[in-house]
Design a protein around this motif. Structure first.
Motif, PDB file in Angstrom:
ATOM      1  N   ALA A  94      35.156  33.292  37.522  1.00 16.84           N
ATOM      2  CA  ALA A  94      34.405  33.779  38.594  1.00 16.84           C
ATOM      3  C   ALA A  94      35.556  33.586  39.862  1.00 16.84           C
ATOM      4  O   ALA A  94      34.830  33.413  40.983  1.00 16.84           O
ATOM      5  CB  ALA A  94      33.230  33.161  38.818  1.00 16.84           C
ATOM      6  N   ASP A  95      36.869  33.942  39.652  1.00 13.70           N
ATOM      7  CA  ASP A  95      37.807  33.552  40.543  1.00 13.70           C
ATOM      8  C   ASP A  95      38.345  34.821  41.236  1.00 13.70           C
ATOM      9  O   ASP A  95      39.691  34.615  41.524  1.00 13.70           O
ATOM     10  CB  ASP A  95      38.861  32.722  39.950  1.00 13.70           C
ATOM     11  N   GLY A  96      37.593  35.893  41.341  1.00 13.53           N
ATOM     12  CA  GLY A  96      37.806  37.025  42.119  1.00 13.53           C
ATOM     13  C   GLY A  96      38.789  37.854  41.628  1.00 13.53           C
ATOM     14  O   GLY A  96      39.344  37.834  40.370  1.00 13.53           O
ATOM     15  N   ILE A  97      39.145  38.901  42.512  1.00 17.02           N
ATOM     16  CA  ILE A  97      40.243  39.895  42.001  1.00 17.02           C
ATOM     17  C   ILE A  97      41.454  39.479  41.656  1.00 17.02           C
ATOM     18  O   ILE A  97      42.022  40.282  40.881  1.00 17.02           O
ATOM     19  CB  ILE A  97      40.511  40.901  43.209  1.00 17.02           C
ATOM     20  N   GLY A  98      41.987  38.188  42.105  1.00 17.02           N
ATOM     21  CA  GLY A  98      43.391  37.849  41.534  1.00 17.02           C
ATOM     22  C   GLY A  98      42.974  36.846  40.313  1.00 17.02           C
ATOM     23  O   GLY A  98      43.863  35.806  40.252  1.00 17.02           O
ATOM     24  N   SER A  99      42.214  36.834  39.609  1.00 14.26           N
ATOM     25  CA  SER A  99      41.632  35.944  38.642  1.00 14.26           C
ATOM     26  C   SER A  99      42.833  35.557  37.901  1.00 14.26           C
ATOM     27  O   SER A  99      43.532  35.964  37.048  1.00 14.26           O
ATOM     28  CB  SER A  99      40.428  36.439  37.781  1.00 14.26           C
ATOM     29  N   ARG A 100      43.208  34.081  37.744  1.00 13.77           N
ATOM     30  CA  ARG A 100      43.927  33.507  36.733  1.00 13.77           C
ATOM     31  C   ARG A 100      43.371  33.528  35.454  1.00 13.77           C
ATOM     32  O   ARG A 100      43.980  33.435  34.321  1.00 13.77           O
ATOM     33  CB  ARG A 100      44.397  31.991  37.288  1.00 13.77           C
ATOM     34  N   VAL A 101      41.827  33.437  35.339  1.00 16.79           N
ATOM     35  CA  VAL A 101      41.380  33.324  33.860  1.00 16.79           C
ATOM     36  C   VAL A 101      41.610  34.616  33.442  1.00 16.79           C
ATOM     37  O   VAL A 101      41.984  34.989  32.132  1.00 16.79           O
ATOM     38  CB  VAL A 101      39.906  33.025  34.094  1.00 16.79           C
ATOM     39  N   ARG A 102      41.340  35.591  34.171  1.00 17.29           N
ATOM     40  CA  ARG A 102      41.711  37.090  33.780  1.00 17.29           C
ATOM     41  C   ARG A 102      43.247  37.428  32.940  1.00 17.29           C
ATOM     42  O   ARG A 102      43.068  38.086  32.152  1.00 17.29           O
ATOM     43  CB  ARG A 102      41.043  38.365  34.521  1.00 17.29           C
ATOM     44  N   ALA A 103      43.969  36.914  33.812  1.00 20.77           N
ATOM     45  CA  ALA A 103      45.534  37.030  33.648  1.00 20.77           C
ATOM     46  C   ALA A 103      45.756  36.607  32.257  1.00 20.77           C
ATOM     47  O   ALA A 103      46.640  37.136  31.552  1.00 20.77           O
ATOM     48  CB  ALA A 103      46.071  36.105  34.489  1.00 20.77           C
TER      49      ALA A 103
END
Length: 370
Positions: A149-158
């Motif tokens: 849930a770490d926003g538009i610059g998400s490290r999880v999504r990366a």
């Protein structure tokens, strides 16, 4: 079950509160060095679905407090010129509930375990199916589920979905807030409307609390501490792509307001310079689906919307409520619950992004021909 939530924004905190009510252990990891490291206090409009999702994640004993610290959304949805004359209409108004993000965030923080200064650098899925989150300056955290849930610059999504990346619309805006004095109460016709200038658009919204938040908490839920925030006007000026230069965001706005109604200029002049910020409008569109596993995404990390759609916070809260219900259901295992959440979230999240982009052109300023 143990859940690690990366990000202490509204969506991540709402999820943690919902899991707490369901008896599921949840800890929140926030990269900011302190909860108050950044000002995050602008007005939001929650639609009925978003407000219901928020209520669903909060303990029922706080519902009277929530009702006391919100306001009612209203506005004529007009298009006005810089002298406040009507020159058009935006279309039907939105009904909903107005909340202050700063106040709501403090309510959602109450009773949670939140680790600040926890900048996530990546994660690993372990042999036993659990996930280990890694951080820059603290020990790793192991959980059954990691929620980005770490926003538009998400490290999880990366890591989870590296081909899903933010898209810059090219639109810039300055946002700020000003105390709602008697002088600015006279601008009520402009609340919820668009003021169309030469190459810029100014949007105003009033935050009127039913009860001052600090007072409401003291009377209705003494275990909750809320900031002493008073009624204010949230303003946002949308700028042309090359029109954001200026010594400060506030001065950049004032430089575009020559000949405007004096109360509009005063509104910007009397705002807090520390809370006037230049932002870019970027979006994240959900793309490829990944195989359900012990890692998932929530809110702007997977479906960031343009603020002109008015659905960013609503969609994040909807995510939180849906995920907590899927995890608490008990009729399926963790991967089944996560897969059920993601299937639904991808569908309505993509629609939220499309809706916000469709709404953007109506607010992007057009420069008058010379």
């Amino acid at each position: 079950m143990r859940v690690s939530v990366a990000g202490a924004g509204l969506g991540g905190l709402c999820l943690a509160q919902g899991l707490r009510q369901a008896g599921i252990e949840a800890e929140v990891y926030e990269r900011d060095p302190a909860i108050t490291a950044r000002f995050q206090g602008y007005r939001l409009v929650l639609n009925p679905a978003g407000f219901a999702a928020l209520q669903g994640c909060l303990p029922p004993r706080w519902h009277p407090l929530l009702d006391a610290i919100v306001g009612d959304a209203y506005g004529e949805r007009l298009v006005l010129d810089p002298r406040l004359n009507k020159i058009g209409e935006l279309g039907p108004g939105r009904t909903g509930t107005v909340v202050d993000r700063h106040v709501l965030r403090h309510l959602l923080l109450t009773g949670l375990t939140v680790h600040t200064g926890a900048a996530l650098t990546g994660y690993d899925v372990l042999d036993d199916g659990r996930v280990e989150a890694r951080f820059a300056d603290r020990d790793p955290a192991v959980a059954d589920l990691l929620v980005g849930a770490d926003g538009i610059g998400s490290r999880v999504r990366a890591t989870l979905s590296p081909r899903t990346t933010p898209i810059d619309t090219g639109v810039r805006f300055v946002i700020g807030r000003t105390p709602l004095t008697e002088q600015f109460a006279g601008l009520s016709r402009a609340f919820g409307s668009k003021i169309a200038g030469d190459g810029v658009s100014l949007l105003l919204g009033a935050m009127r609390f039913r009860t001052p938040p600090k007072q409401a908490a003291e009377e209705l839920a003494p275990e909750v501490t809320l900031p002493d925030v008073r009624d204010y006007v949230r303003w946002a000026m949308i700028l042309p792509p090359a029109g954001s230069a200026g010594p400060s965001p506030q001065e950049a706005v004032l430089s575009k307001m020559d000949g405007w109604h004096p109360d509009l200029r005063a509104l910007v002049e009397q705002s807090d310079p520390d809370n006037s910020t230049l932002l870019s409008i970027r979006v994240v569109e959900p793309g490829e689906r990944w195989a359900p596993g012990p890692v998932t995404l929530l809110g702007d990390a997977i479906h960031a919307t343009s603020p002109t759609g008015g659905n960013g916070a609503n969609t994040a809260l909807r995510d939180a409520d849906l995920l907590r219900r899927c995890l608490a259901d008990g009729r399926q295992d963790l991967l089944g619950a996560v897969g059920d959440y993601e299937r639904q979230m991808f569908e309505y999240g993509a629609e939220a992004v499309r809706h916000s982009l469709d709404a953007l052109p109506a607010f992007v300023p057009q420069r008058e021909s010379v």
